[in-house]
Design an enzyme around this catalytic site. Structure first.
Site: not given
Ligand code: ITT
Length: 196
Positions: A19, A75, A151-152, A154, A180
């Site tokens: 990511n 994570d 992203f995600g 947010d 966090h």
């Molecule tokens: P890696 O495991 O390859 O590091 P990932 O995107 O799968 O990348 P995570 O498992 O840690 O990462 O995160 C799970 C999901 O949670 C991620 O895909 C986002 O949709 C959401 N997420 C995590 N941190 C976030 C943030 O700071 N802001 C918004 N969404 C977040």
């Protein structure tokens, strides 16, 4: 002799992630402590567990063995109170399937909108067991998606300390003041720079 504005030799953290957004946020936090960040994409078997610390530690242990380097893995998950902590450790799957729209739908007509993000940063070297650092941001799920930064989840997460802005309405430096991930990474990097 102290280096001026340069990374001291050896002060590099290898961050295993796929990511780029997470990596960029981490890079900014670590740079403040003069630690450079390198992004490593390594295939790992992400375990399913209710506990993000266990997931981060298992992934870091596997990645450190695979690349014979000390690595960090983070994570993170979004925990929504009214949904008993869902999606939590399953945030990645839930984001890919129902996304922010699905979360807003699940929260329709729900007054209790408290939620928090949790982050677990695991550091592991090939010779040692992993060690974990935590961060947490309290907030709530907004009534609608706002902002196009980050992203995600947010666009639907308003940290309590942000006066109503979602994470997606903040530039990275501002998100890093509240997030966090930044909190967990600051704990990690303080330990790292005082140990190595
Ligand atoms: P890696 O495991 O390859 O590091 P990932 O995107 O799968 O990348 P995570 O498992 O840690 O990462 O995160 C799970 C999901 O949670 C991620 O895909 C986002 O949709 C959401 N997420 C995590 N941190 C976030 C943030 O700071 N802001 C918004 N969404 C977040």
């Amino acid at each position: 002799m102290k280096s001026k504005g340069r990374f001291p030799r050896g002060r590099v953290a290898f961050f295993v992630t796929s990511n780029i957004h997470k990596f960029n946020e981490a890079r900014q936090v670590l740079a403040k402590y003069k630690v450079a960040a390198a992004m490593l994409k390594i295939e790992t078997t992400e375990i399913q567990d209710d506990n993000i610390e266990k997931i981060a530690k298992a992934t870091a242990t596997e990645a450190a063995k695979k690349c014979s380097l000390p690595v960090i893995v983070e994570d993170a998950g979004l925990f929504i109170e009214a949904l008993n902590g869902f999606p939590g450790p399953y945030s990645s799957y839930v984001y890919r399937t129902i996304g922010t729209k699905g979360i807003l739908k699940l929260m329709k007509n729900t007054k209790k909108r408290n939620a928090h993000f949790q982050s677990a940063v695991a550091f592991c070297s090939p010779e040692e067991p992993p060690r974990c650092f935590h961060g947490r941001t309290e907030g709530k799920i907004s009534l609608e998606a706002r902002g196009n930064l980050g992203f995600g989840f947010d666009p639907v997460f308003e940290p309590s300390a942000s006066h109503g802005k979602t994470f997606a309405e903040m530039i990275m430096i501002e998100k890093n003041k509240h997030s966090h991930r930044a909190e967990a990474l600051r704990k990690f990097v303080r330990w790292y720079t005082s140990t190595f």
